[in-house]
Design an enzyme around this catalytic site. Structure first.
Site, PDB file in Angstrom:
ATOM      1  N   CYS A 160      12.142   5.363  81.366  1.00  0.00           N
ATOM      2  CA  CYS A 160      12.283   5.943  80.030  1.00  0.00           C
ATOM      3  C   CYS A 160      13.737   6.344  79.843  1.00  0.00           C
ATOM      4  CB  CYS A 160      11.365   7.167  79.900  1.00  0.00           C
ATOM      5  SG  CYS A 160      11.570   8.117  78.382  1.00  0.00           S
ATOM      6  N   CYS A 177      15.584   1.372  74.252  1.00  0.00           N
ATOM      7  CA  CYS A 177      14.361   2.122  74.555  1.00  0.00           C
ATOM      8  C   CYS A 177      13.445   1.169  75.295  1.00  0.00           C
ATOM      9  CB  CYS A 177      13.701   2.635  73.279  1.00  0.00           C
ATOM     10  SG  CYS A 177      12.038   3.328  73.499  1.00  0.00           S
TER      11      CYS A 177
END
Length: 261
Positions: A70, A177
């Site tokens: 992440c 992302c």
């Protein structure tokens, strides 16, 4: 060999699939946080506390390395995670692939969450690795959330909105992302302009997987027998892959090639 990966949701699938392809024999521990997701809107302190809890749940299974799958958690919690777990457990963060993208000369667009777009962290990466290259920062409103839900309509809307903010002359897109890597080809189709060379996309999954192997002194060996298991932790509880994971090739790869327990 056992590799753990952590994220609030299924954004870790891209790196997980990359590890599985490099070492089909590796056991995998996927530590998600459905009770606390999404992490993006949380304060840095709150996010760090959630990330530490998810990481410690994974560490209890004694992996050889932990991948923070992440970008947001890497920004805010990597230092705390390393302070808590290293040197016993190597921790590998996920950084947007701005350096290799800029090496192509650009122009480059960085697709990222609204919280990351324009942040000092991302601006620092641009200054350090993309000096002299035209870089457009593109906020992708709602895209990570749509990918997490595997909501096809919402993904299309969010991708189209971000594509409309992307300059027409862009030759390279950084997927800033981890969720975006799951819909990479849809992003390519939306941004590719007629008459221009094929668009280059740069994600982080492959580099992160390779770095995790390097940290534990292992080498890629895609030809090994695919016997590695997958353990899924949901806010510390053993469970199953979220149903949305099976909407993506990376999730189906895990389900098809590995016994999930």
């Amino acid at each position: 060999m056992k590799i753990a990966l952590m994220d609030s949701g299924i954004g870790l699938l891209a790196a997980t699939a990359a590890v599985r392809r490099l070492r089909p024999d590796a056991d995998l521990v996927l530590s998600l946080d459905p009770d606390g997701m999404p992490w993006g809107p949380r304060t840095p302190q709150d996010l760090t506390e959630r990330a530490l809890a998810v990481a410690e749940a994974a560490a209890a299974h004694r992996p050889d390395a932990l991948i923070v799958g992440c970008n947001t958690a890497t920004v805010h919690a990597l230092t705390a995670l390393r302070a808590r777990l290293e040197p016993a457990l190597p921790v590998v963060g996920t950084v947007p692939a701005i350096k290799p993208a800029a090496a192509g000369g650009g122009p480059v667009a960085i697709w990222a969450t609204p919280a990351t777009t324009g942040s000092p962290y991302q601006r620092g990466l641009i200054e350090n690795f993309a000096d002299g290259v035209d870089v457009a920062e593109v906020p992708c409103w709602g895209l990570a959330e749509a990918v997490e839900r595997a909501d096809e309509t919402a993904v299309d809307i969010a991708v189209a909105a971000a594509a409309a903010l992307t300059p027409d002359d862009v030759t390279t897109v950084v997927l800033g992302c981890t969720h975006y890597e799951l819909v990479a080809e849809r992003i390519r189709a939306a941004v590719q302009r007629p008459g221009l060379p094929p668009l280059a996309l740069h994600g982080s999954a492959g580099a992160v997987a390779a770095q995790a192997l390097r940290r534990i002194g292992a080498r890629p060996d895609p030809a090994t027998t695919p016997l590695g298991t997958v353990t899924v932790l949901l806010s510390g509880r053993e469970g199953a892959l979220p149903a949305a994971a099976l909407a993506y090739e990376e999730g189906r790869l895990l389900a098809a090639a590995s016994p999930v327990r």
